[in-house]
Design a protein around this motif. Structure first.
Motif, PDB file in Angstrom:
ATOM      1  N   GLY A 298      12.960 -24.314  12.520  1.00 38.78           N
ATOM      2  CA  GLY A 298      11.565 -23.952  12.220  1.00 38.78           C
ATOM      3  C   GLY A 298      10.863 -25.043  11.431  1.00 38.78           C
ATOM      4  O   GLY A 298       9.725 -25.406  11.718  1.00 38.78           O
ATOM      5  N   ASN A 299      11.568 -25.576  10.441  1.00 37.43           N
ATOM      6  CA  ASN A 299      11.007 -26.633   9.599  1.00 37.43           C
ATOM      7  C   ASN A 299      10.663 -27.872  10.415  1.00 37.43           C
ATOM      8  O   ASN A 299       9.567 -28.427  10.316  1.00 37.43           O
ATOM      9  CB  ASN A 299      12.016 -26.953   8.496  1.00 37.43           C
ATOM     10  N   LEU A 301      10.070 -28.119  13.588  1.00 37.47           N
ATOM     11  CA  LEU A 301       8.939 -27.859  14.489  1.00 37.47           C
ATOM     12  C   LEU A 301       7.613 -27.941  13.739  1.00 37.47           C
ATOM     13  O   LEU A 301       6.607 -28.354  14.295  1.00 37.47           O
ATOM     14  CB  LEU A 301       9.094 -26.489  15.156  1.00 37.47           C
ATOM     15  N   ASN A 302       7.622 -27.559  12.444  1.00 42.70           N
ATOM     16  CA  ASN A 302       6.400 -27.675  11.650  1.00 42.70           C
ATOM     17  C   ASN A 302       6.113 -29.117  11.255  1.00 42.70           C
ATOM     18  O   ASN A 302       4.991 -29.453  10.910  1.00 42.70           O
ATOM     19  CB  ASN A 302       6.505 -26.835  10.373  1.00 42.70           C
ATOM     20  N   LEU A 303       7.142 -29.955  11.251  1.00 42.70           N
ATOM     21  CA  LEU A 303       6.959 -31.334  10.794  1.00 42.70           C
ATOM     22  C   LEU A 303       6.548 -32.273  11.921  1.00 42.70           C
ATOM     23  O   LEU A 303       6.318 -33.441  11.694  1.00 42.70           O
ATOM     24  CB  LEU A 303       8.251 -31.854  10.152  1.00 42.70           C
ATOM     25  N   THR A 304       6.506 -31.764  13.140  1.00 40.26           N
ATOM     26  CA  THR A 304       6.162 -32.662  14.239  1.00 40.26           C
ATOM     27  C   THR A 304       4.996 -32.116  15.057  1.00 40.26           C
ATOM     28  O   THR A 304       4.771 -30.918  15.105  1.00 40.26           O
ATOM     29  CB  THR A 304       7.378 -32.893  15.171  1.00 40.26           C
ATOM     30  N   ILE A 307       5.825 -31.339  20.020  1.00 41.52           N
ATOM     31  CA  ILE A 307       6.066 -30.182  20.880  1.00 41.52           C
ATOM     32  C   ILE A 307       4.905 -29.210  20.771  1.00 41.52           C
ATOM     33  O   ILE A 307       4.456 -28.896  19.674  1.00 41.52           O
ATOM     34  CB  ILE A 307       7.381 -29.497  20.465  1.00 41.52           C
TER      35      ILE A 307
END
Lengths: 339, 315
Positions: A298-299, A301-304, A307
């Motif tokens: 989850g982390n 995915l929030n940092l990029t 996607i």
């Protein structure tokens, strides 16, 4: 069945532990490398602290779930139970503030109630499963619905918020740290170590594995199956209670949206970590890594931005399946050796 | 078996008795989602308040509120409203548009007056009245406020709801309104209209971006999580947050002059009450009431906050 019975009979030692740890650990390392390459901020001290603190909730609950699953059970009620306990804690603390003012005692009263509720809720799940002989899946599906509606009812469909004065006193439990490690992480470490000792170094842990691999054999071996099973649910309830105690000071509120799908995350963490869903073999260390993997996904995915937001669920699914595949790979190797 | 028979007997008797007593009452069914999160909790409360008020004001009106946990559940509710209560009008907030279009059409075919709220049906010819908040205006008004505070080169982050048409409408309207202003959107992520996700997504934004001037959280539940994350990072003085919906805690904060969350944008859970009023008006008014009622999404500021503050509502 026979394979897992075989495993339970021989507690894994030495090199075998390393082999089995390798799968999930490898997945976690790959994930860390991926995270860092997508965004170097991933390895900032602040971000690492965030990941560890977030993992604490699911991780602590998952340690309890490891025992339940190892003994061949399942608990679907943990997410609703957490919301319910959080809601009742807040109601009780708000009441206590009204009666005797906000103090450390108010918070301790809330914490005490949380522990009693957790143990009680676990006992109910265990009792209905073992004495009333209802499938654990059905019992906990039922209690899941009960707790979820109760918290919605208590909150009148909205949100229960902790009194501000009590909140100020309680807040440090989530936000403060000792030796630069936040308190929730300490609780997680503590629970994980205790869980590991209980699972691997005590008769209770061996009984759980024995019951999970073959209940009848365990019964004939004079293991008090019902009592051990019930104990696993009580342990699970206690873990949910601990997770709730560190969860409440984070946002100081509980609503019907609290803890939604935590049960599935906890079960996923347990399975990613190498415990078998059908029971008979449990790994606390793996569960801890499983919880870290889930939170890290989850982390990251929030940092990029690479996607699409709409694909988050798909990415999580792929990584979860891949992590379990890596772990199964090492299992298959062991099975061949056993043959 | 006997229990079932008793229950059935009771049901039939009470239905007959009810029918005898309320022969000339106009029955209005209200079918809404259960109070499974803050906004719906507020909506349920406003529906119950409107029921009390309308029944007191119009003795010949009988309002029946039913709540559903999902689209299939709601379809069953609609059948019950027709078969058991024989309603003359229906106020419905569909769980999902597509699956509920046919069930509502079936109610329409019994001759009932249909009021649809918020999430529309796929066939608009079914409804007599449509009442809704304004997602586009919500996005635009949030953006307009951002524009008063920020300018060329200022960075903002956006926390979105759940991937739905409703969310996309708000997001697209917001992006359209800030186009050409030079306000720079660093990234947008879903926070699922939920405090915990708001907290975590904001934590990640804060570790990623050293310079954030504004946050569009779109929803008040998300806002509460965002505020905690900002406080944890000790960056309250660097930015402000714009939420939405009109949660009482947030509105109270706006009234009290909270610097971190200075305004809110309305998306009223009270819209269900408007829909019920309009439906009752169909039976009591001497003018036509059919058509579309789009409620405004005004900016809630310190000056006007008092009129949007419902301290008794759970939301």
């Amino acid at each position: 069945m026979s394979v897992s019975a075989h495993e339970a009979a021989k507690p894994s030692k030495g090199f075998r532990i390393d082999l089995k740890t390798a799968g999930p650990l490898l997945a976690l390392i790959l994930l860390v490398v991926l995270g860092y390459s997508l965004n170097p901020a991933f390895l900032n001290e602040g971000n690492i602290t965030n990941i560890l603190t977030r993992s604490a909730f699911i991780g602590i609950i998952a340690v309890g779930a490891t025992f339940v699953i190892t003994a061949g059970g399942i608990d679907l009620s943990v997410g609703s139970m957490a919301a319910f306990i959080a809601g009742v804690m807040i109601i009780i603390m708000n009441g206590a503030v009204g009666a005797m003012g906000a103090s450390v005692w108010t918070v301790l009263l809330g914490i005490g109630c949380s522990l009693i509720l957790g143990i009680g809720a676990g006992f109910i799940n265990g009792f209905l499963t073992t004495k009333a002989k209802i499938e654990a899946f059905i019992v906990t599906l039922g209690t899941m619905g009960i707790y979820r509606s109760l918290v919605t009812y208590f909150a009148d469909g909205g949100t229960l918020s902790l009194n501000n004065a009590a909140r100020e006193i309680y807040r440090p439990v989530y936000y403060d740290s000792f030796l630069r490690i936040p308190f929730p992480v300490w609780v997680f470490i503590f629970v994980a170590i205790l869980g590991w000792v209980l699972m691997n170094r005590t008769a209770f842990g061996r009984y759980c594995m024995a019951i999970g691999s073959n209940e009848h054999v365990a019964r004939y071996s004079a293991i008090k199956v019902d009592r051990v099973r019930t104990a696993t649910y009580i342990l699970q309830g206690l873990c949910v209670s601990l997770a709730t105690i560190i969860y409440v000071p984070r946002l100081g509120s509980a609503s019907s949206a609290t803890g939604v799908l935590w049960e599935l995350e906890a079960i996923a963490a347990v399975i990613i970590g190498g415990t078998m869903l059908k029971g008979g073999f449990g790994r606390i260390g793996g569960t801890v890594i499983g919880a870290l993997i889930l939170t890290s996904i989850g982390n990251i995915l929030n940092l990029t931005e690479i996607i699409s937001n709409y694909l988050n669920g798909a990415v999580q699914g792929v990584i979860i399946i891949a992590a379990v595949y890596l772990q199964r790979g090492s299992l298959r190797g062991r099975r061949k050796k056993a043959d | 078996m006997s229990l079932k028979a008793i229950a059935l007997g009771l049901l039939v008797t009470s239905a007959l008795a009810g029918a005898a007593v309320a022969q000339d009452k106009i029955k209005i069914g209200v079918s809404i989602p259960a109070a499974t999160h803050g906004f719906m909790g507020g909506l349920n409360w406003h529906a119950a308040e409107a029921e009390k008020r309308l029944e007191a004001a119009h003795p010949n009106i009988d309002i029946i509120i039913v709540t559903a946990d999902g689209p299939a559940d709601q379809a069953s509710d609609l059948e019950d409203l027709v078969s058991v209560h024989q309603i003359q009008a229906l106020v419905v907030l569909p769980f999902e548009s597509e699956p509920l279009t046919e069930p509502v059409r079936a109610v329409k075919q019994t001759g009932a007056f249909i009021t649809v709220v918020d999430r529309g049906l796929t066939d608009e010819t079914i409804q007599d009245v449509y009442v809704s908040g304004n997602n586009t205006e919500m996005g635009v008004n949030s953006a307009e406020y951002m524009k008063t505070r920020l300018g060329d080169g200022d960075n903002i982050v956006i926390l979105r709801g759940i991937p739905t048409v409703l969310d996309t409408e708000r997001f697209d309207a917001f992006m359209g309104a800030i186009e050409g202003t030079g306000i720079n959107v660093l990234d947008n992520k879903f926070a699922n209209w939920n405090r915990d996700d708001g907290f975590e997504v904001m934590q990640d934004f804060l570790s990623r971006f050293p310079d954030i001037k504004g946050v569009w959280a779109q929803d008040d539940d998300i806002t509460l999580g965002v505020v905690e994350a900002i406080k944890q990072a000790g960056r309250e003085s660097e930015m402000f947050v714009v939420g939405g919906a009109g949660m009482k805690e947030i509105v109270k904060g706006v009234m009290d002059g909270n610097a971190l969350v200075p305004v809110d944008v309305l998306y009223p859970p009270a819209q269900i009450a408007t829909a019920m009023d309009v439906t009752v008006a169909h039976f009591t008014s001497n003018g036509p009431v059919g058509g579309t009622y789009i409620l405004g999404s005004p900016l809630i500021t310190q000056e006007n906050a008092a009129q949007f503050y419902f301290p008794d509502s759970p939301f």
